[in-house]
Design a protein around this motif. Structure first.
Motif, PDB file in Angstrom:
ATOM      1  N   SER A 209      13.777  23.592   3.845  1.00 44.51           N
ATOM      2  CA  SER A 209      14.686  22.796   3.018  1.00 44.51           C
ATOM      3  C   SER A 209      14.947  21.388   3.545  1.00 44.51           C
ATOM      4  N   GLY A 210      14.532  21.063   4.772  1.00 41.01           N
ATOM      5  CA  GLY A 210      14.845  19.752   5.325  1.00 41.01           C
ATOM      6  C   GLY A 210      13.695  18.764   5.353  1.00 41.01           C
ATOM      7  N   THR A 211      12.469  19.231   5.160  1.00 40.58           N
ATOM      8  CA  THR A 211      11.319  18.349   5.318  1.00 40.58           C
ATOM      9  C   THR A 211      11.241  17.298   4.221  1.00 40.58           C
ATOM     10  N   ALA A 212      11.647  17.623   3.010  1.00 39.26           N
ATOM     11  CA  ALA A 212      11.591  16.639   1.921  1.00 39.26           C
ATOM     12  C   ALA A 212      12.477  15.434   2.243  1.00 39.26           C
ATOM     13  N   ASP A 213      13.650  15.677   2.843  1.00 43.57           N
ATOM     14  CA  ASP A 213      14.529  14.568   3.248  1.00 43.57           C
ATOM     15  C   ASP A 213      13.847  13.684   4.291  1.00 43.57           C
ATOM     16  N   ARG A 214      13.213  14.323   5.273  1.00 43.20           N
ATOM     17  CA  ARG A 214      12.517  13.558   6.319  1.00 43.20           C
ATOM     18  C   ARG A 214      11.352  12.765   5.729  1.00 43.20           C
ATOM     19  N   ALA A 215      10.616  13.370   4.799  1.00 40.98           N
ATOM     20  CA  ALA A 215       9.478  12.684   4.178  1.00 40.98           C
ATOM     21  C   ALA A 215       9.948  11.473   3.371  1.00 40.98           C
ATOM     22  N   LEU A 216      11.048  11.635   2.636  1.00 43.53           N
ATOM     23  CA  LEU A 216      11.576  10.494   1.881  1.00 43.53           C
ATOM     24  C   LEU A 216      12.046   9.398   2.821  1.00 43.53           C
ATOM     25  N   SER A 217      12.681   9.766   3.918  1.00 35.65           N
ATOM     26  CA  SER A 217      13.112   8.768   4.905  1.00 35.65           C
ATOM     27  C   SER A 217      11.910   8.006   5.455  1.00 35.65           C
ATOM     28  N   GLU A 218      10.824   8.708   5.688  1.00 36.65           N
ATOM     29  CA  GLU A 218       9.606   8.056   6.178  1.00 36.65           C
ATOM     30  C   GLU A 218       9.036   7.105   5.121  1.00 36.65           C
ATOM     31  N   LEU A 219       9.052   7.514   3.851  1.00 38.39           N
ATOM     32  CA  LEU A 219       8.562   6.640   2.786  1.00 38.39           C
ATOM     33  C   LEU A 219       9.446   5.400   2.633  1.00 38.39           C
ATOM     34  N   VAL A 220      10.745   5.566   2.797  1.00 40.57           N
ATOM     35  CA  VAL A 220      11.649   4.405   2.738  1.00 40.57           C
ATOM     36  C   VAL A 220      11.346   3.455   3.895  1.00 40.57           C
ATOM     37  N   ALA A 221      11.085   4.012   5.078  1.00 33.74           N
ATOM     38  CA  ALA A 221      10.720   3.170   6.224  1.00 33.74           C
ATOM     39  C   ALA A 221       9.405   2.451   5.960  1.00 33.74           C
ATOM     40  N   LEU A 222       8.454   3.132   5.336  1.00 30.21           N
ATOM     41  CA  LEU A 222       7.175   2.501   5.007  1.00 30.21           C
ATOM     42  C   LEU A 222       7.352   1.420   3.937  1.00 30.21           C
ATOM     43  N   SER A 223       8.343   1.589   3.068  1.00 26.84           N
ATOM     44  CA  SER A 223       8.591   0.561   2.053  1.00 26.84           C
ATOM     45  C   SER A 223       9.131  -0.717   2.694  1.00 26.84           C
ATOM     46  N   LYS A 224       9.851  -0.572   3.805  1.00 27.51           N
ATOM     47  CA  LYS A 224      10.347  -1.749   4.509  1.00 27.51           C
ATOM     48  C   LYS A 224       9.220  -2.499   5.205  1.00 27.51           C
ATOM     49  N   GLU A 225       8.099  -1.807   5.437  1.00 26.95           N
ATOM     50  CA  GLU A 225       6.908  -2.438   6.009  1.00 26.95           C
ATOM     51  C   GLU A 225       5.943  -2.878   4.909  1.00 26.95           C
ATOM     52  N   TYR A 226       6.361  -2.761   3.651  1.00 28.16           N
ATOM     53  CA  TYR A 226       5.581  -3.143   2.473  1.00 28.16           C
ATOM     54  C   TYR A 226       4.275  -2.363   2.355  1.00 28.16           C
ATOM     55  N   LEU A 227       4.275  -1.101   2.804  1.00 25.01           N
ATOM     56  CA  LEU A 227       3.110  -0.246   2.656  1.00 25.01           C
ATOM     57  C   LEU A 227       3.199   0.602   1.391  1.00 25.01           C
ATOM     58  N   VAL A 228       4.408   0.746   0.862  1.00 27.63           N
ATOM     59  CA  VAL A 228       4.621   1.539  -0.338  1.00 27.63           C
ATOM     60  C   VAL A 228       5.780   0.928  -1.116  1.00 27.63           C
ATOM     61  N   GLU A 229       5.701   1.002  -2.443  1.00 27.49           N
ATOM     62  CA  GLU A 229       6.783   0.513  -3.292  1.00 27.49           C
ATOM     63  C   GLU A 229       7.237   1.659  -4.181  1.00 27.49           C
ATOM     64  N   LEU A 230       8.445   2.167  -3.916  1.00 30.13           N
ATOM     65  CA  LEU A 230       8.979   3.321  -4.639  1.00 30.13           C
ATOM     66  C   LEU A 230       9.662   2.880  -5.930  1.00 30.13           C
ATOM     67  N   ASP A 231       9.272   3.509  -7.045  1.00 28.73           N
ATOM     68  CA  ASP A 231       9.989   3.310  -8.303  1.00 28.73           C
ATOM     69  C   ASP A 231      11.171   4.262  -8.378  1.00 28.73           C
TER      70      ASP A 231
END
Length: 178
Positions: free
Chosen positions: A12-34
């Motif tokens: 139940s906790g991995t999805a939160d960690r994965a989203l946090s990682e994607l948000v961190a990657l968005s700050k590096e301009y590697l991903v843009e979340l809609d």
């Protein structure tokens, strides 16, 4: 055009960690979340949905500002701008919250509910709508973090989906610091 990716995780906790990682990657301009949504099914089978964008709060805030400004202007006509601001702000916040709760943004809520019925108890799923991303770099980061999941649905090409599933299937052990 955006790509939809839904990944299921065995706890139940991995999805939160994965989203946090994607948000961190968005700050590096590697991903843009809609949009992003996390669905967690607890031990009793109850589903909890966490939206990343709270449209009710956004609507209430914008309604408060807009209503307050219009209320203050109308209040000036009656020589009481503070009362106009307060009344206009309250009405604007209420109308904005209502319109925000009735609007749908990003990932379709019906799709989320239907797919969340398929995940097992004590697990989670991450729904992400990506506008732009660097696939090789994002997959490399996901492999480094050791996320283990299963691709449930995607709008990616079969080759991209296979690469994503491989990145989520191979758990990499962190190297000890020397």
């Amino acid at each position: 055009m955006s790509d939809l990716i839904v990944v299921g995780f065995p706890d139940s906790g991995t999805a939160d960690r994965a989203l946090s990682e994607l948000v961190a990657l968005s700050k590096e301009y590697l991903v843009e979340l809609d949009d992003a949504v996390i669905v967690v099914r607890n031990a009793e089978g109850k589903i909890h949905i966490k939206q990343s964008v709270n449209l009710t709060a956004i609507g209430a805030t914008s309604g408060l500002v807009t209503g307050g400004l219009w209320g203050a202007l109308v209040g000036l006509l009656f020589l009481n701008p503070l009362a106009g601001f307060a009344i206009g702000g309250a009405l604007g916040a209420g109308a904005g919250a209502l319109s925000g709760s009735l609007s749908d943004f990003g990932i379709d809520d019906t799709f989320i509910k239907n797919l969340s019925d398929t995940i097992p108890n004590n697990s989670s799923a991450l729904f992400v709508l990506l506008r732009k991303y660097q696939p090789e770099k994002v997959l490399e980061e996901l492999q480094k973090e050791g996320f283990e999941g299963k691709v449930l649905r995607t709008s990616l090409s079969p080759e991209q989906e296979q690469k994503l599933q491989e990145a989520l299937s191979h758990h990499v052990q962190p190297q000890p610091a020397a």
